[in-house]
Design an enzyme around this catalytic site. Structure first.
Site, PDB file in Angstrom:
ATOM      1  N   PHE A 196     -28.275  11.844 -65.088  1.00 30.54           N
ATOM      2  CA  PHE A 196     -29.249  12.331 -64.115  1.00 30.54           C
ATOM      3  C   PHE A 196     -28.460  13.049 -63.023  1.00 30.54           C
ATOM      4  CE2 PHE A 196     -31.942  11.235 -60.287  1.00 30.54           C
ATOM      5  CZ  PHE A 196     -33.060  11.990 -60.627  1.00 30.54           C
ATOM      6  N   GLY A 234     -27.128  14.714 -50.726  1.00 30.88           N
ATOM      7  CA  GLY A 234     -27.252  13.350 -51.198  1.00 30.88           C
ATOM      8  C   GLY A 234     -28.665  12.867 -50.944  1.00 30.88           C
ATOM      9  N   SER A 235     -28.861  12.208 -49.809  1.00 29.05           N
ATOM     10  CA  SER A 235     -30.209  11.784 -49.435  1.00 29.05           C
ATOM     11  C   SER A 235     -31.132  12.979 -49.196  1.00 29.05           C
ATOM     12  CB  SER A 235     -30.154  10.914 -48.168  1.00 29.05           C
ATOM     13  OG  SER A 235     -29.418   9.729 -48.419  1.00 29.05           O
ATOM     14  N   ILE A 274     -22.108  11.560 -60.501  1.00 35.72           N
ATOM     15  CA  ILE A 274     -23.100  11.501 -61.572  1.00 35.72           C
ATOM     16  C   ILE A 274     -22.682  10.433 -62.591  1.00 35.72           C
ATOM     17  CG2 ILE A 274     -24.382  12.820 -63.280  1.00 35.72           C
ATOM     18  CD1 ILE A 274     -24.693  13.757 -60.322  1.00 35.72           C
ATOM     19  N   ARG A 308     -36.676   2.591 -59.143  1.00 39.62           N
ATOM     20  CA  ARG A 308     -36.053   2.061 -57.923  1.00 39.62           C
ATOM     21  C   ARG A 308     -36.176   0.543 -57.799  1.00 39.62           C
ATOM     22  NH1 ARG A 308     -37.402   5.867 -53.352  1.00 39.62           N
ATOM     23  NH2 ARG A 308     -35.447   6.888 -53.944  1.00 39.62           N
ATOM     24  N   GLY A 330     -12.801 -18.694 -50.874  1.00 39.54           N
ATOM     25  CA  GLY A 330     -11.613 -18.548 -50.062  1.00 39.54           C
ATOM     26  C   GLY A 330     -10.667 -17.509 -50.638  1.00 39.54           C
ATOM     27  N   GLU A 365     -29.894   5.702 -55.737  1.00 41.82           N
ATOM     28  CA  GLU A 365     -31.362   5.743 -55.842  1.00 41.82           C
ATOM     29  C   GLU A 365     -32.042   5.540 -54.493  1.00 41.82           C
ATOM     30  OE1 GLU A 365     -33.485   4.187 -59.190  1.00 41.82           O
ATOM     31  OE2 GLU A 365     -31.615   3.847 -60.288  1.00 41.82           O
ATOM     32  N   GLU A 378     -30.805   3.015 -45.707  1.00 46.05           N
ATOM     33  CA  GLU A 378     -31.364   3.725 -44.555  1.00 46.05           C
ATOM     34  C   GLU A 378     -32.596   4.542 -44.955  1.00 46.05           C
ATOM     35  OE1 GLU A 378     -27.536   2.244 -43.692  1.00 46.05           O
ATOM     36  OE2 GLU A 378     -28.156   3.532 -45.356  1.00 46.05           O
TER      37      GLU A 378
END
Length: 389
Positions: free
Chosen positions: A130, A138-139, A164, A247, A344, A368, A372
């Site tokens: 995809f 990007g966003s 990708i 999503r 630990g 995806e 934010e």
């Protein structure tokens, strides 16, 4: 591993219960992929993951069937599969979901000729990618700069795609490019690109969580007119619909990873003694465990609410999907972080299970749709409604 559709029957059908049994039976084969020394290198693990996914019939869950109403996807089944894979092999989980992301638009808007290709991807005989993200997009999907220029018999693609997944094992990619930069997102268009075509270069990348991923360079790559998916200008809608479809399942993968981290932590604290008694009897350790299981159960419920809603209503349920993705990935990150803390020094040693999970969970809060972006979607919906429900 605790994987069952019986613990929350209000979300599932008898078919899902049968699938859960198949997944439990298949889990050891996927766990073997991640066993140190089992395979020569990451490339071999990737190829073995494809084979295991195909033999288990899991690609059939994510390669949608094309119907009159669009692609038919059983999201609850996808979530069950991704929860199992998140528990035993995040690498295989990534390969699986990208097969679905890469083929979803074809089932929704592809020509009959393109739809005929889906059977090979459902069998795992071919692998898809995809290709949406770019160095400067990007966003902000509308900032896509890869250009699709009409040429004799089709289109010429020029541009760069970045981060990708499935590159390196994929045969084809769904590529979103702009056919008219002046129109912004209204010019974005989807294409089905053979990755062995002239003008296509795949450059491998290495991520903190091992899985096939790369950059795609397109320099005069030609695609026939029949390789266009849908109409000119439908690219953004097809891409966003694809992300909306899968999503919530990102949250399911996160739940699987968190469940594994909790099981590993429980095994460790019940066996390790400090200050004269098992760590599990220490009040602060018990508080960590309590927080972990609360986060885990809440995450799974958010995911299944969204998946059940999409399966039973057929609607987009964008807000519920965003809540599931945000809530589950952030909660899983907290669970895994606490598991590392409980281990630990052993928890930060390379190749420790919780260290691997710590690396595997981090990208889920980005791909995806970043956390934010999910907060923006949820907050915008609340502001528009002016009330909760």
């Amino acid at each position: 591993m605790q994987l069952s559709s019986d613990d929350l029957p209000m979300f599932f059908t008898e078919a899902h219960a049968g699938l859960a049994g198949r997944l439990r039976a298949a889990a050891p084969a996927f766990a073997e992929l991640e066993r140190p020394g089992a395979l020569a290198d990451d490339a071999a693990r990737d190829r073995a993951a494809v084979t295991a996914l195909a033999e288990a019939g899991l690609f059939e869950l994510v390669v949608p069937r094309a119907g009159e109403a669009g692609p038919a996807l059983d999201l609850r089944a996808v979530c069950l599969a991704r929860e199992m894979l998140g528990y035993v092999s995040p690498r295989a989980d990534s390969i699986l979901v990208c097969q679905g992301l890469g083929t979803h638009a074809i089932a929704a808007a592809g020509s009959p000729e393109l739809r005929a290709e889906l059977a090979a991807f459902a069998r795992g005989a071919r692998i898809a990618a995809f290709a949406l993200t770019e160095p400067e997009a990007g966003s902000d999907v509308a900032a896509i700069a890869t250009r699709a220029t009409e040429a004799e018999g089709g289109y010429r693609l020029d541009g760069d795609k970045l981060f990708i997944s499935n590159l390196g094992i994929a045969d084809h990619a769904m590529v979103v490019a702009t056919a008219d930069p002046a129109r912004g997102h209204a010019g974005l268009t989807a294409f089905w690109l053979a990755l062995d075509a002239p003008g296509v270069t795949v450059r491998p990348l290495t991520a903190i969580a091992a899985h096939p991923i790369g950059a795609l360079e397109l320099r005069g790559a030609m695609v026939p007119a029949a390789a266009r998916i849908g109409e000119v200008g439908q690219g953004m809608k097809l891409a966003l619909d694809t992300l909306d479809a899968y999503r919530a399942s990102v949250g399911a993968a996160a739940v699987g990873m968190a469940r594994r981290a909790l099981d590993e932590a429980l095994g460790f604290v019940t066996g390790r003694r400090q200050f004269g008694k098992p760590l599990a009897e220490q009040p602060l350790v018990q508080a960590h465990l309590a927080d972990m299981v609360v986060d885990l159960d809440a995450a799974r419920l958010l995911v299944l609410r969204a998946a059940h809603g999409k399966d039973t209503t057929g609607g987009k349920l964008t807000t519920e999907v965003s809540i599931a993705k945000l809530g589950a990935t952030e909660a899983a990150h907290r669970v895994i972080d606490r598991a590392v803390q409980l281990f630990g020094g052993r928890g930060v040693m390379a190749n420790a299970v919780v260290e691997q999970l710590y690396r595997a969970i981090r990208p889920l809060r980005i791909y995806e749709g970043t956390s934010e972006i999910q907060r923006t979607i949820i907050g915008r919906a609340l502001a528009k409604q002016g009330r909760t429900r």
